[in-house]
Design an enzyme around this catalytic site. Structure first.
Site, PDB file in Angstrom:
ATOM      1  N   CYS A  30       0.833  -1.206   0.000  1.00  0.00           N
ATOM      2  CA  CYS A  30       0.000   0.000   0.000  1.00  0.00           C
ATOM      3  C   CYS A  30       0.872   1.261   0.000  1.00  0.00           C
ATOM      4  O   CYS A  30       1.586   1.530   0.972  1.00  0.00           O
ATOM      5  CB  CYS A  30      -0.915  -0.028   1.231  1.00  0.00           C
ATOM      6  SG  CYS A  30      -1.839   1.491   1.510  1.00  0.00           S
ATOM      7  N   CYS A  33       0.194   3.586   2.848  1.00  0.00           N
ATOM      8  CA  CYS A  33       0.796   3.091   4.093  1.00  0.00           C
ATOM      9  C   CYS A  33       2.273   3.467   4.155  1.00  0.00           C
ATOM     10  O   CYS A  33       2.780   3.868   5.212  1.00  0.00           O
ATOM     11  CB  CYS A  33       0.647   1.573   4.199  1.00  0.00           C
ATOM     12  SG  CYS A  33      -1.052   1.014   4.405  1.00  0.00           S
TER      13      CYS A  33
END
Length: 134
Positions: A30, A33
């Protein structure tokens, strides 16, 4: 200087007795993230009284257990092992900082949390004893 810890710190009981913990549930794939990690590092340095934990939901699946992460990154804020916030958060430092301050000062949780999240919070502040030779 405080820092964001990995789940390896759990085995050493790093959060036992910690009053407030901020947990980021993320995934390596991600991009948001990955952007979130440096934000948490800076917030960790600014809030040394708080514990910060990074949980990769794939690499640390055994620790994340049955916690359902629907969007990434998801943030869990614990006060005395009890969830006061569980939800998605973008890597906006000022917003996350306000969210942490609000969640920890609110007399009631800012969002409901499923049972799995409650169990995770209890694990952090009162880890099960490790097995081994006595």
């Amino acid at each position: 200087m405080s820092s964001v810890r990995s789940v390896a710190a759990l085995e050493a009981g790093a959060f036992a007795g910690q009053h407030h913990v901020v947990v980021a549930f993320c995934a390596d794939w991600c991009g948001t993230c990955r952007d979130f990690r440096p934000v948490l590092e800076r917030l960790s340095a600014a809030h040394e009284q708080l514990g910060f934990l990074w949980v990769d939901i794939e690499d640390d699946a055994a620790v994340a257990g049955d916690i359902e992460v629907e969007s990434f990154p998801s943030l869990l804020i614990l006060r005395e092992g009890r969830p006061v916030y569980f939800g998605t958060s973008l890597p906006l430092e000022e917003v996350v900082d306000r969210l942490i301050r609000s969640a920890l000062s609110s007399p009631v949780p800012l969002s409901p949390a499923p049972e799995e999240v409650w169990s995770f919070g209890a694990l952090l502040v009162d880890p099960a004893p490790t097995t081994g030779a006595v």
